[in-house]
Design a protein around this motif. Structure first.
Motif, PDB file in Angstrom:
ATOM      1  N   ARG A 196      -5.467   0.083  -9.801  1.00 16.38           N
ATOM      2  CA  ARG A 196      -5.525  -0.829  -8.650  1.00 16.38           C
ATOM      3  C   ARG A 196      -6.873  -0.764  -7.940  1.00 16.38           C
ATOM      4  O   ARG A 196      -7.103  -1.491  -6.997  1.00 16.38           O
ATOM      5  N   ILE A 197      -7.741   0.134  -8.349  1.00 13.82           N
ATOM      6  CA  ILE A 197      -9.036   0.292  -7.699  1.00 13.82           C
ATOM      7  C   ILE A 197     -10.068  -0.499  -8.502  1.00 13.82           C
ATOM      8  O   ILE A 197     -10.287  -0.222  -9.680  1.00 13.82           O
ATOM      9  N   VAL A 198     -10.657  -1.490  -7.852  1.00 15.62           N
ATOM     10  CA  VAL A 198     -11.656  -2.326  -8.515  1.00 15.62           C
ATOM     11  C   VAL A 198     -12.919  -2.401  -7.650  1.00 15.62           C
ATOM     12  O   VAL A 198     -12.858  -2.303  -6.434  1.00 15.62           O
ATOM     13  N   SER A 201      -2.120  -3.732  -0.335  1.00 16.97           N
ATOM     14  CA  SER A 201      -1.141  -4.818  -0.268  1.00 16.97           C
ATOM     15  C   SER A 201      -0.266  -4.889  -1.515  1.00 16.97           C
ATOM     16  O   SER A 201      -0.655  -4.435  -2.586  1.00 16.97           O
ATOM     17  N   GLY A 202       0.886  -5.515  -1.346  1.00 14.57           N
ATOM     18  CA  GLY A 202       1.805  -5.724  -2.458  1.00 14.57           C
ATOM     19  C   GLY A 202       1.329  -6.835  -3.384  1.00 14.57           C
ATOM     20  O   GLY A 202       0.387  -7.573  -3.082  1.00 14.57           O
ATOM     21  N   THR A 203       1.998  -6.969  -4.497  1.00 16.80           N
ATOM     22  CA  THR A 203       1.587  -7.927  -5.521  1.00 16.80           C
ATOM     23  C   THR A 203       1.632  -9.374  -5.047  1.00 16.80           C
ATOM     24  O   THR A 203       0.807 -10.181  -5.455  1.00 16.80           O
ATOM     25  N   ALA A 204       2.569  -9.723  -4.167  1.00 15.91           N
ATOM     26  CA  ALA A 204       2.672 -11.108  -3.702  1.00 15.91           C
ATOM     27  C   ALA A 204       1.421 -11.513  -2.926  1.00 15.91           C
ATOM     28  O   ALA A 204       0.869 -12.597  -3.143  1.00 15.91           O
ATOM     29  N   LEU A 205       0.959 -10.642  -2.042  1.00 19.46           N
ATOM     30  CA  LEU A 205      -0.247 -10.958  -1.272  1.00 19.46           C
ATOM     31  C   LEU A 205      -1.472 -10.991  -2.172  1.00 19.46           C
ATOM     32  O   LEU A 205      -2.309 -11.882  -2.065  1.00 19.46           O
ATOM     33  N   LEU A 206      -1.567 -10.043  -3.085  1.00 18.52           N
ATOM     34  CA  LEU A 206      -2.726 -10.013  -3.994  1.00 18.52           C
ATOM     35  C   LEU A 206      -2.762 -11.281  -4.845  1.00 18.52           C
ATOM     36  O   LEU A 206      -3.831 -11.849  -5.074  1.00 18.52           O
ATOM     37  N   ARG A 207      -1.608 -11.734  -5.310  1.00 19.66           N
ATOM     38  CA  ARG A 207      -1.554 -12.959  -6.104  1.00 19.66           C
ATOM     39  C   ARG A 207      -2.004 -14.151  -5.281  1.00 19.66           C
ATOM     40  O   ARG A 207      -2.738 -14.991  -5.748  1.00 19.66           O
ATOM     41  N   SER A 208      -1.570 -14.235  -4.026  1.00 22.57           N
ATOM     42  CA  SER A 208      -1.948 -15.380  -3.187  1.00 22.57           C
ATOM     43  C   SER A 208      -3.445 -15.371  -2.898  1.00 22.57           C
ATOM     44  O   SER A 208      -4.059 -16.423  -2.731  1.00 22.57           O
ATOM     45  N   MET A 209      -4.069 -14.191  -2.863  1.00 21.54           N
ATOM     46  CA  MET A 209      -5.504 -14.089  -2.625  1.00 21.54           C
ATOM     47  C   MET A 209      -6.300 -14.543  -3.832  1.00 21.54           C
ATOM     48  O   MET A 209      -7.432 -14.971  -3.708  1.00 21.54           O
TER      49      MET A 209
END
Length: 109
Positions: free
Chosen positions: A58-60, A99-107
């Motif tokens: 998860r670290i980029v 953040s959770g996957t839903a927020l990351l996807r929306s970003m």
């Protein structure tokens, strides 16, 4: 079809939402009584709390660039902005997210 087989099929099937797969995984974790799996799924879907270790996948690295204009028409274009300056002036949320996957996807859309 077993729940595990359903999950395996969903993971490789095009068009299946990550939320759907995580929900099935949560059900599997509950059936197995696996606390580590339940904890991982919860963190992935809802976000990692401040005291939890973030998995390395998860670290980029993110780089920021900007164009700056000065007086008398001076300026520089497409210059890299150091991460510590982003943290200092914009906050750590711009360089580190839990953040959770839903927020990351929306970003990412």
């Amino acid at each position: 079809m077993s729940l595990l087989h359903e999950i395996q099929t969903s993971v490789v099937q095009e068009g299946v939402s990550l939320g759907s797969v995580l929900l099935k995984l949560r059900l599997l974790a509950a059936r197995l009584g696996s606390q580590p799996l339940e904890k991982w799924i919860k963190h992935e879907s809802e976000g990692y709390p401040p005291n939890a270790e973030i998995p390395s996948y998860r670290i980029v690295e993110v780089s920021y660039r900007g164009t700056f204009w000065g007086s008398f028409g001076s300026g520089i274009t497409n210059v890299q902005i150091p991460g510590h300056l982003i943290e200092k002036y914009a906050g750590k949320k711009w360089t580190n997210t839990r953040s959770g996957t839903a927020l990351l996807r929306s970003m990412s859309l």
